[in-house]
Write an enzyme that holds these catalytic residues in place. Structure first.
Site, PDB file in Angstrom:
ATOM      1  N   CYS A   1       3.531   8.448   0.859  1.00 45.48           N
ATOM      2  CA  CYS A   1       4.083   7.499   1.928  1.00 45.48           C
ATOM      3  C   CYS A   1       4.121   6.198   1.020  1.00 45.48           C
ATOM      4  O   CYS A   1       3.129   5.624   0.766  1.00 45.48           O
ATOM      5  CB  CYS A   1       3.337   7.151   3.212  1.00 45.48           C
ATOM      6  SG  CYS A   1       3.991   6.066   4.128  1.00 45.48           S
TER       7      CYS A   1
ATOM      8  N   GLU B   1       0.713  -1.087  -0.024  1.00 47.34           N
ATOM      9  CA  GLU B   1       0.080  -0.178  -0.004  1.00 47.34           C
ATOM     10  C   GLU B   1       0.967   1.361   0.111  1.00 47.34           C
ATOM     11  O   GLU B   1       1.943   1.237   0.487  1.00 47.34           O
ATOM     12  CB  GLU B   1      -0.824  -0.034   1.088  1.00 47.34           C
ATOM     13  CG  GLU B   1      -2.087  -1.118   1.194  1.00 47.34           C
ATOM     14  CD  GLU B   1      -2.647  -1.381   2.304  1.00 47.34           C
ATOM     15  OE1 GLU B   1      -4.064  -1.534   2.395  1.00 47.34           O
ATOM     16  OE2 GLU B   1      -2.092  -1.123   3.396  1.00 47.34           O
TER      17      GLU B   1
ATOM     18  N   CYS C   1       8.238  -5.128  15.192  1.00 49.86           N
ATOM     19  CA  CYS C   1       7.754  -4.150  16.327  1.00 49.86           C
ATOM     20  C   CYS C   1       6.388  -4.560  16.934  1.00 49.86           C
ATOM     21  O   CYS C   1       5.364  -4.786  15.867  1.00 49.86           O
ATOM     22  CB  CYS C   1       7.645  -2.541  15.748  1.00 49.86           C
ATOM     23  SG  CYS C   1       9.464  -2.123  15.033  1.00 49.86           S
TER      24      CYS C   1
END
Ligand code: SAH
Length: 359
Positions: free
Chosen positions: A103, A90, A114
């Site tokens: 982004c 994405e 994480c």
């Protein structure tokens, strides 16, 4: 028929050199592909026809088309791409006038683990190739509205860019070169969990901005939140940041995901100030964006404001990242492309839009 390669710079240059063509030919062809966004080889009218045909027999032009585009009430747009092997990635377009930030992802999934990130739950599916990274930018340009143009590109989507160093470096060259997309390196930011050798290389080999995801002020807590801290603990990370040749008037951004009771105490603020001592830094506080079964929660607004004030009082530059695109799971750490879990596109039930990982 032999498989044709994607027309990436290194391959095109090698092909041209192998034919004894003058140096400008490769740059001319690359300019057609990446600067003028030629849709087909036939468009390269100043390249002799015979050469164009030879080129077309060896190469395909990069192309990446979004499978879906979701639009948030706040204007944020999330593009979902299905890769040739079925994985999904994405990108997120974030209007914040006068800026329009894109982004992009650097990997399908992510191997960094994480605790607060939805993408981590996918594990590493695979590295993206340079054309898949650049292709996200070209495809997003095709989705601009009115007079919009992309002002900033951040590698803060799915994946750890510096874990995929070579492909990311090749993509950065295409994004910033005059024959490429010609986006100034100052308007490109690479964000990392803190892979030290690659950070060092990136700063020396490129002119892009560096962002480091810190998100804790003790090794004890950072190991729990970001397993990479076992390999590269805080002291080593901060020592490297202190030694990097960061140009005058530029700063390293430290991203800090705000998690209730984990990293948002006054003592954390004080430790963060100490860690940043001697580094040309700015801090970007990111309120945690939730996703199912995350196991951590967002700091309260009061805790975030208190933390911010403590940094400001100590003279640290600090910004608070407004959450964008949460209603379409496009906010930081929400990118997980549920569609991506099953490479067989047809078998994927149309479910709720799943998160990707972006800021
Ligand atoms: N792997 C790189 C690039 C991803 S950037 C990196 O970690 O820097 C994604 C940014 O969003 C990182 O700063 C990360 O710490 C942050 N983030 C991840 N999950 C988040 C979440 N659920 N809410 C808010 N920010 C998150």
């Amino acid at each position: 028929m032999s498989a044709r390669a994607v027309a990436l710079p290194a391959a095109v240059r090698a092909w041209a050199a192998g034919r004894g063509l003058p140096r400008y030919r490769a740059e001319q062809i690359l300019t057609w592909i990446y600067h003028r966004r030629a849709a087909e080889v036939a468009a390269m009218t100043d390249v002799p026809r015979a050469l164009r045909e030879e080129f077309a027999a060896s190469f395909v032009l990069p192309s990446l088309r979004p499978e879906t585009v979701s639009r948030s009430a706040d204007g944020t747009r999330k593009l979902l791409f299905r890769l040739a092997d079925g994985y999904a990635i994405e990108s997120v377009l974030i209007p914040e006038p006068p800026r329009l930030t894109l982004c992009i992802s650097s990997q399908a999934g992510c191997g960094m683990g994480c605790a607060f990130c939805a993408t981590a739950r996918l594990g590493l599916q695979r590295h993206l190739t340079a054309d898949e990274i650049v292709g996200q930018v070209i495809a997003a340009e095709g989705r601009l509205e009115g007079a919009e143009s992309i002002s900033n590109v951040v590698l803060m989507g799915m994946g750890e860019p510096l874990h995929n160093y070579d492909n990311v470096a090749a993509a950065l060259e295409i994004l910033s070169a005059p024959w490429g997309l010609a986006i100034s390196a100052r308007r490109i930011t690479v964000s990392t969990v803190g892979l030290l050798p690659q950070m060092d290389r990136l700063v020396r080999e490129t002119k892009v901005n560096l962002a480091v995801s810190l998100s804790a002020t003790t090794d004890e807590e950072r190991v729990r939140l970001m397993p990479v801290n076992k390999r590269y603990p805080l002291a080593a990370l901060m020592a490297l940041c202190r030694s990097l040749p960061i140009a005058q008037r530029r700063r390293i951004t430290f991203e800090y995901v705000m998690l209730a009771g984990r990293n948002d105490s006054p003592a954390d603020a004080a430790r963060l100030v100490a860690l940043l001592h001697g580094i040309r830094a700015k801090v970007n506080l990111i309120p945690f964006n939730p996703f199912p079964a995350a196991g951590v929660t967002r700091s309260s607004d009061a805790a975030i404001e208190d933390f911010r004030q403590r940094l400001l009082a100590a003279g640290v530059l600090v910004t608070l990242r407004r959450s964008r695109g949460q209603d379409i799971d496009a906010a930081c750490g929400q990118l997980a492309a549920r569609h991506a879990e099953a490479p067989a596109a047809e078998s994927v039930a149309p479910g709720p839009q799943a998160p990707t990982a972006c800021c």
